[in-house]
Design an enzyme around this catalytic site. Structure first.
Site, short mmCIF file in Angstrom:
data_model
loop_
_atom_site.label_atom_id
_atom_site.label_comp_id
_atom_site.label_asym_id
_atom_site.label_seq_id
_atom_site.Cartn_x
_atom_site.Cartn_y
_atom_site.Cartn_z
N LYS A 110 -0.55 -20.57 116.00
CA LYS A 110 0.64 -20.78 115.15
C LYS A 110 1.87 -21.65 115.68
CE LYS A 110 0.05 -16.41 112.79
NZ LYS A 110 -1.17 -15.79 113.67
C1 LIG Z 1 -2.38 -15.67 112.79
C2 LIG Z 1 -3.52 -15.66 113.60
C3 LIG Z 1 -4.97 -15.66 113.02
C4 LIG Z 1 -5.14 -15.71 111.28
O1 LIG Z 1 -4.61 -16.90 110.74
P1 LIG Z 1 -3.99 -16.92 109.12
O2 LIG Z 1 -3.53 -18.43 108.79
O3 LIG Z 1 -3.33 -15.93 108.81
O4 LIG Z 1 -5.57 -16.46 108.46
C5 LIG Z 1 -6.04 -15.73 113.69
N1 LIG Z 1 -6.05 -15.75 115.00
C6 LIG Z 1 -4.69 -15.74 115.61
C7 LIG Z 1 -4.79 -15.49 117.07
C8 LIG Z 1 -3.44 -15.68 115.03
O5 LIG Z 1 -2.32 -15.50 115.63
#
Ligand SMILES: *Cc1c(COP(=O)(O)O)cnc(C)c1O
Length: 464
Positions: A110
């Protein structure tokens, strides 16, 4: 580039208007009017570019209301905070290409989007002279990435609600040890769902929202999706310099459908066949893999797993895909979403052929996650985090001989140390940003899970 709502209820707006709007005012999600196509010659000319240069080439095709030199500065600043020179390096391991997306300040993918969004907000607010008070709820990862995206920035305050005692100790410390004056951590006496419901109510109070200039930072912001398109293109370039085949598959551990939707945009942008297959991987919360395999999109109960950032049923970015699936039919998209919120399900079986051309999918059980972490470690000496392991398991199940497979590694394993240590049987080596974090000074306010109390806190501490 103009931006439109998936529900057709707003007149076209610019990129920067869209970033500040977040959710479209008609309740839909924002999308560019067209997806720019990149021809084979242009794509070939990108092969020597650095990550940030490539990011500029891609982003500038979607953003025409920020001067080029300013956009370059925002991009450079955003990725200078990553601790790897390739920003998102590819590791060749066990016949797969692991795309490490966790070299940012909070060790989760993120950061790729939220570092960019934080700098973009700062830049836009500086120009407009306005302020922004960000309010969000987190179950763990998003909160710290959002806080690191805006810490210390003028014209922005951030309020993050987390369920007291229900996020992992590392995640709690990552949020609460940020001591900048503009960061407010609120530990609510309730669950993540309580936190999310409170934030929703606060945003629905339009008078309050406008008076205190509230902003959201969740994954429906188009700028977040856009920033994630870059690493798909970057990997296509780096895999093809490593292997002769020019077609690439990706496996994506999926929760809110944001990350995989960025892959879908990249697939449409690049010369046909560059991205061949997008493998959607879910944990026990398998609504999306059921949808891809059967056309049935119906809510189940949220189940807690070892990959908590994917413990989601209603994926907030799904509506964007629905818009394309219905051939950009905004009335139909709106109807389907209204049907979903009324009944918790939509039957998309008549579109199943197209869905299967766009994605392949698998759901991965908790036992399989554990076994995948263990086997990948014993066979290849590489440690996967549980989210990444969901994608790797699906990739091993659905890969095609001769087609390179890129697995998105969405978190550093140390963030989920306990599970990973028990699967590998090895003590976790903590990377530098997490070393000693337990002893660092922290600041956090405990507060009742009560809308009025939290509104009062936000009102008393917001920028005006
Ligand atoms: C948020 C997240 C996901 C999922 O991503 P999306 O965009 O919500 O599908 C997968 N792995 C981690 C570690 C995350 O923080």
């Amino acid at each position: 580039m103009q931006y439109l709502s998936t529900r057709g209820g707003i007149s076209p707006i610019s990129f920067t208007q869209g970033v500040m709007m977040g959710l479209a005012e008609d309740g839909g999600l924002l999308l560019p009017r067209t997806i720019p196509r990149v021809g084979g010659e242009t794509f070939a000319s990108w092969h020597e570019l650095s990550y940030t240069e490539l990011a500029f080439e891609i982003l500038s095709r979607f953003i025409d209301d920020i001067p080029a030199s300013d956009l370059r500065d925002i991009i450079n600043k955003s990725y200078a905070s990553f601790n790897h020179q390739d920003v998102t390096p590819l590791i060749h391991q066990g016949g797969l290409h692991i795309l490490e997306l966790f070299h940012g300040p909070t060790l989760a993918f993120k950061d790729v989007a939220l570092q960019f969004l934080g700098n973009l907000f700062e830049y836009l607010l500086q120009k407009s002279g306005e302020v922004l008070n960000i309010v969000g709820a987190t179950s763990g990862d998003t909160g710290s990435a959002a806080i690191y995206g805006v810490r210390g920035k003028s014209r922005i305050n951030i309020f993050i609600l987390h369920p007291k005692g229900r996020v992992s100790p590392v995640q709690e410390k990552q949020m609460t040890t940020v001591l900048d004056d503009n960061v407010f951590n609120l530990a609510i006496e309730g669950s993540f769902d309580d936190g999310q419901a409170i934030v929703k109510k606060i945003f629905n109070d339009v008078e309050f929202k406008n008076r205190y200039r509230l902003g959201a930072i969740n994954s429906i912001n188009w700028a977040r999706v856009l920033a994630q398109v870059v690493y798909y293109v970057h990997s296509c370039i780096h895999v093809s310099s490593h292997e002769k085949d020019s077609s690439v598959d990706f496996a994506i551990p999926t929760g809110n459908f944001g990350d995989i939707f960025a892959g879908y945009i990249a697939k449409k942008m690049l010369p046909p066949g560059t991205i061949r297959q997008l493998v959607l991987a879910t944990n026990d919360n398998d609504i999306l893999s059921r949808f891809v395999n059967s056309g049935d999109y119906s809510l189940g109960e949220v189940r807690a797993t070892t990959s908590p950032s994917m413990d989601i049923q209603a994926a907030s970015n799904f509506e964007r895909y629905l818009y394309y699936l219905t051939d950009s039919d905004t009335a139909k998209t709106r109807d389907l979403m209204e049907q979903f919120s009324a009944t918790g399900k939509i039957d998309l079986k008549s579109h199943l052929d197209q869905v299967k051309r766009d994605f392949a999918a698998a759901a991965v059980t908790e036992q399989e996650v554990f076994d995948t972490i263990r086997t990948f470690y014993t066979e290849h000496g590489y440690v996967l985090d549980p989210h990444t392991a969901v994608g790797v398991k699906a990739a091993l199940q659905l890969r095609t001989a001769g087609v390179p497979m890129v697995c998105l590694a969405t978190a550093h394993p140390a963030k989920f140390g306990e599970v990973v240590e028990s699967a590998t049987g090895q003590p976790m080596v903590f990377p530098e940003p997490l070393q000693g974090i337990g002893d660092k000074q922290s600041r956090c306010q405990t507060i009742a899970a009560n809308v009025a109390e939290i509104q009062t806190f936000v009102a008393n501490n917001s920028l005006t």
